[in-house]
Design an enzyme around this catalytic site. Structure first.
Site: not given
Ligand SMILES: Nc1nc2c(ncn2[C@@H]2O[C@H](COP(=O)(O)OP(=O)(O)O)[C@@H](OP(=O)(O)OP(=O)(O)O)[C@H]2O)c(=O)[nH]1
Length: 179
Positions: A65-66
Site C-alpha cells: 500500500e505505501d
Molecule cells: N493513529 C495514527 N495513524 C497514523 C499515524 N501516522 C500514520 N497513520 C496512518 O494513518 C491512517 C489513518 O489516516 P486516514 O486519514 O484515516 O487515512 P489515510 O492516511 O489512508 O488517508 C492509518 O493508515 P491506514 O493504512 O490507512 O490504516 P487504516 O486507516 O486502514 O486503519 C494509520 O496507520 C499516527 O501518527 N497516528
C-alpha cells in the site's frame, strides 16, 4: 537460531528497508516501521498468535500500500500465503478516500481468518495511537470519525480473536462508540 526467528528477522529487515524514509503523522514523526512492528507484537504478545505467516504478514502489511513493493516481490521473497494475506489487507490508494474506507467495511467479513487477525491488530494499534497523540492537522471530530469507522470495520472481523476484540471494545466504549 530457530527457523522462525530467522524468518522474522528477514521479514522485519525487508519492511524496515521499504519504510526507511517514512514517518508516522505524529508531532514526533515516529519512524513508520514502529507501526508494523507494533502490529506484529500485538498479535504475538497480546493475541497469542503463533502462526508465523500471520506475524510476517503483519510486519509487511503496509508494504504494498505505501511503498514500491509488488505482490510478485512478496510472493518470491516470502511465499504465496504471506503475499496473499498482505494483498487482502491492502487498500487501493488510487481510489478516493471515502470509497477506500467504504470498501474496508464491505470487504472485512470476506477476509480470511489470517487477514482478519492482521486487521484487528492494525486497528487496535491505530486507535491506541490516536489516544496517545492526535496526528498533526487532525481535529477532535476527525479522531472521533476514525473511531466510528474503525468500529464498523471491526464488526466484520468479529469471532476471530476474543482478546483483541475485547481490547478494541474497551476503546470503543471509552469513546462512547457502540460496538
Ligand atoms: N493513529 C495514527 N495513524 C497514523 C499515524 N501516522 C500514520 N497513520 C496512518 O494513518 C491512517 C489513518 O489516516 P486516514 O486519514 O484515516 O487515512 P489515510 O492516511 O489512508 O488517508 C492509518 O493508515 P491506514 O493504512 O490507512 O490504516 P487504516 O486507516 O486502514 O486503519 C494509520 O496507520 C499516527 O501518527 N497516528
Amino acid at each position: 537460531m530457530n527457523t522462525d526467528a530467522v524468518l522474522l528477522l528477514e521479514t522485519v529487515n525487508f519492511a524496515a528497508e521499504k519504510h526507511r524514509n517514512q514517518r508516522r503523522k505524529d508531532i514526533e514523526q515516529t519512524p513508520y516501521i514502529n507501526h508494523p512492528i507494533g502490529v506484529a507484537r500485538i498479535l504475538s504478545h497480546e493475541g497469542g498468535v503463533t502462526d508465523i505467516e500471520v506475524l510476517q504478514a503483519a510486519l509487511l502489511h503496509d508494504t504494498i500500500e505505501d511503498t514500491d513493493t509488488t505482490p510478485a516481490e512478496l510472493q518470491a521473497t516470502f511465499g504465496p500465503v504471506v503475499a496473499r494475506i498482505v494483498q487482502e489487507v491492502t487498500d487501493d490508494k488510487s481510489l478516493p478516500k471515502q470509497e477506500r474506507k467504504r470498501r474496508q467495511v464491505e470487504h472485512a467479513p470476506h477476509c480470511s481468518p489470517q487477514a482478519k487477525l492482521v486487521k484487528l491488530a492494525d486497528k487496535l494499534y491505530n486507535l491506541r495511537d490516536l489516544n496517545r497523540c492526535i496526528p498533526v492537522g487532525w481535529t477532535a471530530e476527525r479522531v472521533q470519525e476514525y473511531f466510528l469507522w474503525a468500529c464498523d470495520v471491526v464488526k466484520g472481523l468479529r469471532g476471530t480473536n476474543s482478546v483483541l476484540e475485547e481490547k478494541l471494545d474497551e476503546l470503543f466504549k471509552q469513546r462512547g462508540v457502540q460496538p
